[in-house]
Enzyme design. Structure first.
Site, PDB file in Angstrom:
ATOM      1  N   THR A  33       0.759  -1.120   0.206  1.00 30.59           N
ATOM      2  CA  THR A  33       0.104  -0.119   0.125  1.00 30.59           C
ATOM      3  C   THR A  33       0.902   1.105   0.001  1.00 30.59           C
ATOM      4  O   THR A  33       1.928   1.321   0.682  1.00 30.59           O
ATOM      5  CB  THR A  33      -0.804   0.142   1.235  1.00 30.59           C
ATOM      6  OG1 THR A  33      -1.725  -1.129   1.126  1.00 30.59           O
ATOM      7  CG2 THR A  33      -1.527   1.295   1.395  1.00 30.59           C
ATOM      8  N   GLY A  63      -0.272  -2.296   6.319  1.00 29.69           N
ATOM      9  CA  GLY A  63      -0.301  -3.627   7.139  1.00 29.69           C
ATOM     10  C   GLY A  63      -1.492  -4.381   6.955  1.00 29.69           C
ATOM     11  O   GLY A  63      -2.199  -4.205   5.937  1.00 29.69           O
ATOM     12  N   GLY A  88      -4.733  -5.291   7.074  1.00 33.75           N
ATOM     13  CA  GLY A  88      -5.817  -4.267   7.120  1.00 33.75           C
ATOM     14  C   GLY A  88      -6.891  -4.778   8.265  1.00 33.75           C
ATOM     15  O   GLY A  88      -7.381  -4.029   8.966  1.00 33.75           O
ATOM     16  N   ARG A 145     -14.022  -7.750  -0.445  1.00 40.20           N
ATOM     17  CA  ARG A 145     -13.277  -7.501   0.745  1.00 40.20           C
ATOM     18  C   ARG A 145     -12.796  -5.873   0.841  1.00 40.20           C
ATOM     19  O   ARG A 145     -12.171  -5.415  -0.408  1.00 40.20           O
ATOM     20  CB  ARG A 145     -12.104  -8.317   0.833  1.00 40.20           C
ATOM     21  CG  ARG A 145     -11.125  -8.353   2.023  1.00 40.20           C
ATOM     22  CD  ARG A 145     -10.028  -7.388   1.957  1.00 40.20           C
ATOM     23  NE  ARG A 145      -9.177  -7.266   3.043  1.00 40.20           N
ATOM     24  CZ  ARG A 145      -8.000  -6.423   2.855  1.00 40.20           C
ATOM     25  NH1 ARG A 145      -7.815  -5.696   1.993  1.00 40.20           N
ATOM     26  NH2 ARG A 145      -7.278  -6.200   4.034  1.00 40.20           N
TER      27      ARG A 145
END
Ligand code: ASP
Length: 314
Positions: free
Chosen positions: A181, A233, A235, A209
């Site tokens: 991310t 990280g 999620g 999701r």
């Protein structure tokens, strides 16, 4: 005039020196520096923190090296579903999109939700309709395709498993987990702060999701009174830990400094519930914190005091 500064991240995880070729390391550092500079020049010229974080995240989305925009990971149905969010710490206005496909720069769509709609969060078909109404051109699947990410997906396809953005396809016992991310936080010359986050989510994630990245308060938050935060990280844990807002709360209600609050959340609170990853944060004085509880985090920081660093390892 306020001190101004910007920090960016390109994901955290098992980033250990020697695991990457020198060429790849250079490519990552160059991409990070380019994104950092694109946001910094806006701040230097008196532009807003919101503009700086959007531009920096766009640069990261345009690089195939990170799991956002071009190079986003594959879902269980071999598509790309992307999430993004942006928040302005001065006004507390925010915009977020989730489950979008074909959009080159999801962060710009999130900003348009903030500025051109009455809503904060648009998802799926509704977000795509909004994009079309605002003249977004759709890119085809090839634009987002990355061979490495496709191999990662083929390795897990057809199972119920889903995984964070891995850098290699080693046997599972040696797998290096990496979150790709991207995000940016900035403080401008007027002492206004902002945060932006964008992601492709997790490889082989289930249809529908949604992770923490587009959720205001979980993966992204900004408030001039406290801080601007962008997370990366696992999620599911970051949602349950309401991580970005937790940093802000520790500053507002407990009087912790930016550094103390960020460290407490990443190295204590989120770790205790099993969450791994990191965050970047800035306050309205331009201070920056970049904690992570993984081996490394792709990150960069540039300030009006002359600091200019691009780092990968712990
Ligand atoms: N936090 C992201 C998610 O769960 C993953 C990442 O940071 O790479 O979607």
């Amino acid at each position: 005039m306020n001190n101004y500064s910007i920090a960016i991240h390109g994901g955290a995880g098992t980033l250990v020196k020697g695991m990457m070729t020198p060429e790849k390391e250079t490519a990552y550092k160059q991409a990070l520096q380019k994104a950092l500079d694109s946001g910094y020049v806006i701040l230097k010229n008196g532009g807003s923190a919101v503009n700086a974080v959007e531009v920096a995240v766009k640069a990261l989305e345009d690089s195939y090296l990170f799991n956002a925009g071009k190079g986003a990971v594959f879902t269980a149905t071999e598509t790309h579903e992307m999430d993004a969010s942006i928040m302005d710490g001065k006004t507390l206005e925010a915009g977020a999109v989730s489950l979008i496909t074909g959009i080159k720069n999801p962060i710009s769509l999130a900003r348009d939700v903030m500025e051109k709609s009455e809503h904060v969060f648009l998802a799926g078909e509704g977000a795509m309709q909004f994009a079309k109404a605002n003249d977004y051109q759709l890119e085809n699947a090839e634009y987002f395709y990355d061979e490495l990410r496709h191999q990662q997906w083929l390795g897990i396809k057809g199972t119920d498993g889903f995984q964070l953005d891995h850098t290699s396809t080693k046997p599972s016992s040696q797998k290096d987990s990496k979150f790709g991310t991207v995000g940016a936080v900035a403080c401008d010359k007027n002492g206004n702060i902002a945060a932006a986050t964008s992601t492709g989510g997790m490889t082989n994630k289930r249809y529908g999701r949604v992770g923490d990245s587009p959720m205001i308060g979980a993966g992204n938050y900004a408030n001039n009174k406290t801080c601007a935060v962008s997370c990366t990280g696992s999620g599911e844990f970051f949602i349950r830990g309401v991580v970005a807002y937790d940093v802000s709360c520790l500053m507002e209600y407990k009087g912790l400094s930016l550094e103390e609050a960020s460290d407490e959340v990443i190295n204590n609170r989120i770790l205790k519930i099993g969450g791994d990853g990191g965050l970047i944060a800035v306050d309205a004085q331009g201070n920056i914190a970049l904690p992570f509880n993984t081996e490394g985090m792709y990150r960069g920081v540039r300030t009006s005091n002359g600091e200019n660093d691009v780092l990968i390892y712990g």
